[in-house]
Design an enzyme around this catalytic site. Structure first.
Site, PDB file in Angstrom:
ATOM      1  N   GLY A  20       0.834  -1.199   0.000  1.00  0.00           N
ATOM      2  CA  GLY A  20       0.000   0.000   0.000  1.00  0.00           C
ATOM      3  C   GLY A  20       0.861   1.238   0.000  1.00  0.00           C
ATOM      4  O   GLY A  20       2.067   1.168  -0.268  1.00  0.00           O
ATOM      5  N   ASN A  21       0.264   2.363   0.281  1.00  0.00           N
ATOM      6  CA  ASN A  21       1.038   3.602   0.331  1.00  0.00           C
ATOM      7  C   ASN A  21       0.443   4.539   1.373  1.00  0.00           C
ATOM      8  O   ASN A  21      -0.566   4.229   2.005  1.00  0.00           O
ATOM      9  CB  ASN A  21       1.106   4.263  -1.049  1.00  0.00           C
ATOM     10  CG  ASN A  21      -0.266   4.623  -1.567  1.00  0.00           C
ATOM     11  OD1 ASN A  21      -0.929   5.496  -1.032  1.00  0.00           O
ATOM     12  ND2 ASN A  21      -0.721   3.911  -2.605  1.00  0.00           N
ATOM     13  N   ARG A  22       1.054   5.710   1.535  1.00  0.00           N
ATOM     14  CA  ARG A  22       0.736   6.582   2.670  1.00  0.00           C
ATOM     15  C   ARG A  22      -0.386   7.578   2.391  1.00  0.00           C
ATOM     16  O   ARG A  22      -0.607   8.487   3.179  1.00  0.00           O
ATOM     17  CB  ARG A  22       2.001   7.336   3.082  1.00  0.00           C
ATOM     18  CG  ARG A  22       3.074   6.432   3.645  1.00  0.00           C
ATOM     19  CD  ARG A  22       4.381   7.173   3.808  1.00  0.00           C
ATOM     20  NE  ARG A  22       4.276   8.304   4.720  1.00  0.00           N
ATOM     21  CZ  ARG A  22       5.192   9.251   4.842  1.00  0.00           C
ATOM     22  NH1 ARG A  22       6.294   9.197   4.100  1.00  0.00           N
ATOM     23  NH2 ARG A  22       5.026  10.253   5.681  1.00  0.00           N
ATOM     24  N   ALA A  62      -3.881   7.682  -4.864  1.00  0.00           N
ATOM     25  CA  ALA A  62      -2.557   7.124  -5.152  1.00  0.00           C
ATOM     26  C   ALA A  62      -2.741   5.628  -5.421  1.00  0.00           C
ATOM     27  O   ALA A  62      -2.692   4.819  -4.486  1.00  0.00           O
ATOM     28  CB  ALA A  62      -1.630   7.357  -3.973  1.00  0.00           C
TER      29      ALA A  62
END
Ligand code: CTP
Length: 407
Positions: free
Chosen positions: A211-213, A278
Site C-alpha cells: 500500500g502507500n501513505r 494514489a
C-alpha cells in the site's frame, strides 16, 4: 486590530425526525464562533422543543411571525443573514421554498434572504423521488441555491434507502464552504464530477498488502468543495477512514483494478475527473489464498510484481466524454534526471490529462497533513502556483481551474 463581527447564520429546522441532528450542526456553528439564529417550523418544535434551540443558540426562538412584531422579524432575520442553512429540509419545506409560500417565520426568512442558502433534505425515499420533489429541487438549484443530496442508509423505520440526513459535521463543513464563497454562485450545479481519493492496496495474502501513505484528505476536500459548488459528486474512495462528505456518493474500492473500474464507469458521464488517489503501480503477480508462513529453513519468499493499469492515462486517452476536464496529481521529489517541475511537465504530456497538480513531496511533507502547497500545470501551457494553505483551499483553486475549462 478591530475584531470582525461574527458571521450571522440562520439555522432553519423543518419538521422531520432528523431535527435532533440539527442540534449537532448548531453546536458546530456556535463553537466555531458564528452568531446563529434558529428558526424552526411549528412541526420541527414537535420533534425538538424551543428550550433546546434557545439554550444551544443563546437566543430566543420563535416559529411564527407574531412574536416581537415591532422588530419585524419576518423580514429582518432573512435580510441580515450571511447564510441560511435548513437542516433537515422536508419535502413540504422544499415545496414551500420552491413556490415562494410565506406562512411562517422560516418561509418568510427564505423569501427575504439574499445570502447563500443551503438545504439539507431528509425524508423517505418515495418522497425524495416523487416528481413533485424532483421538480422543486430542480427549481431551487436553478435559482443558485444549494440542495444537498441526501445520503443512503437507515431511515426512520426499519427501511433503508436514499433520504437520510448526511453527517451533521459534514453538513457544517459544506455550509462553511458555501459561506466562504459568499456571493459566488454554485458554478458546478448541473455538473457531474468524479474524484478519486486514498491509496489502493494489493494483497499478498488475506492479511498482507502493498500500500502507500495516501490519507485521502485531499480527495475528500475536493469532493466536499465540489458538493458545496452544487456538483453531483461521485467519490471513489480507496481505503480511507473519513466520514462521507455531505451530498457525495461514495464508491468504496480496494485495489487499483477496482479503482479503475469505478473511475472508468464514472468518467462515461462526468464533466470532470480528478485523480487525487494514489493507486499502487504494482500488484503481486499471485495472491495466496492463505496466510504465507515463514519457511522452516529461514529462507524468505520472493514476490514477483505485475504492473497495474494507469487509470489517469487510460481515461485521458479514451476521452469517453469529449469536453470533460481531466485532472491528475503528481507527487514528485526531483532526481538526477530533472527538477520537480521538469518531471511534472513530462508527466503531464505522458498522461495526457488537462491539468496536473504538482506536489513537492521531498521529505514526505504532504501525506496525512491538513495542508498542501502546489503548482497547477495545464496542457494549454498555463501555470498557477498555489501557496501553502489548507487542502480545502487548494481544492477550491483546482475547481476554479476546472470550471474555467468546462465547455
Ligand atoms: N495514477 C493512476 N494510475 C496509476 C498510478 C497513478 O491513475 N496506476 C494517477 C494518480 O492518481 C495521479 C497521477 O497518476 O493523479 C500521478 O501519479 P504518480 O504516482 O505521480 O505517477 P506515476 O504514473 O506513478 O509516475 P511515476 O513514474 O513518477 O511513479
Amino acid at each position: 486590530m478591530a475584531q470582525q463581527p461574527a458571521r450571522r447564520v440562520v439555522l432553519g429546522v423543518s419538521g422531520g425526525i432528523a431535527a435532533y441532528k440539527a442540534c449537532e450542526v448548531l453546536r458546530r456553528f456556535t463553537e466555531s464562533g458564528y452568531d446563529v439564529t434558529v428558526v424552526p417550523t411549528a412541526a420541527a418544535l414537535e420533534f425538538v422543543g424551543a428550550p433546546t434551540w434557545a439554550a444551544l443558540s443563546g437566543k430566543p426562538v420563535s416559529a411564527d411571525v407574531w412574536t416581537d412584531v415591532h422588530q419585524v422579524p419576518h423580514v429582518r432575520i432573512g435580510q441580515s443573514a450571511d447564510l441560511v442553512v435548513v437542516v433537515p429540509a422536508t419535502a413540504d419545506l422544499l415545496a414551500k421554498a420552491a413556490h415562494g409560500l410565506a406562512d411562517d417565520l422560516l418561509s418568510n426568512t427564505l423569501l427575504t434572504a439574499r445570502c447563500p442558502v443551503v438545504f439539507a433534505p431528509a425524508m423517505h425515499t418515495e418522497m425524495w423521488e416523487h416528481p413533485a420533489t424532483v421538480a422543486n429541487v430542480a427549481t431551487l438549484r436553478s435559482r443558485g441555491l444549494v440542495v444537498v443530496e441526501p445520503a443512503e442508509g437507515r431511515l426512520t423505520g426499519k427501511d433503508t434507502g436514499k433520504g437520510r440526513l448526511p453527517d451533521p459535521d459534514e453538513i457544517f463543513e459544506l455550509a462553511v464552504h458555501v459561506l466562504a464563497r459568499g456571493a459566488a454562485a454554485p458554478d458546478l450545479t448541473g455538473r457531474h464530477v468524479v474524484v478519486s481519493a486514498g491509496g489502493t492496496r494489493e494483497y499478498l495474502d488475506p492479511v498482507r498488502f502493498l500500500g502507500n501513505r495516501s490519507s485521502g484528505l485531499q480527495g475528500y476536500a475536493l469532493a466536499r468543495a465540489a458538493a458545496a459548488r452544487g456538483a453531483e459528486v461521485t467519490l471513489v474512495s480507496a481505503n480511507v477512514s473519513l466520514p462521507d462528505p455531505a451530498g457525495v456518493t461514495v464508491t468504496r474500492v480496494g485495489t487499483t483494478a477496482e479503482l479503475r473500474d469505478a473511475v472508468v464507469a464514472g468518467a462515461a458521464t462526468a464533466d470532470a475527473v480528478v485523480m487525487a488517489a494514489a493507486p499502487a503501480d504494482f500488484r503481486p503477480t499471485a495472491t495466496s489464498d492463505h496466510k504465507i508462513k515463514k519457511a522452516a529453513d529461514g529462507s524468505s519468499p520472493t514476490i514477483e510484481l505485475t504492473q497495474n493499469p494507469d487509470v489517469l492515462a487510460t481515461i485521458s486517452h479514451d476521452r469517453a466524454r469529449p469536453g470533460a476536464v481531466i485532472v491528475g496529481f503528481a507527487a514528485e521529489t526531483g532526481d538526477e534526471t530533472g527538477s520537480v517541475l521538469e518531471l511534472a511537465t513530462a508527466k503531464l504530456a505522458r498522461k495526457g490529462c488537462d491539468l496536473l497538480v504538482v506536489n513537492d513531496v521531498s521529505g514526505g511533507a504532504v501525506f496525512g497533513s491538513p495542508d498542501n502547497e502546489a503548482v497547477i500545470l495545464a496542457a494549454d501551457g498555463a501555470r498557477r502556483a498555489v501557496p501553502h494553505g489548507s487542502k480545502g483551499a487548494l481544492a477550491e483553486v483546482i475547481w476554479d481551474e476546472v470550471v474555467a475549462r468546462l465547455d
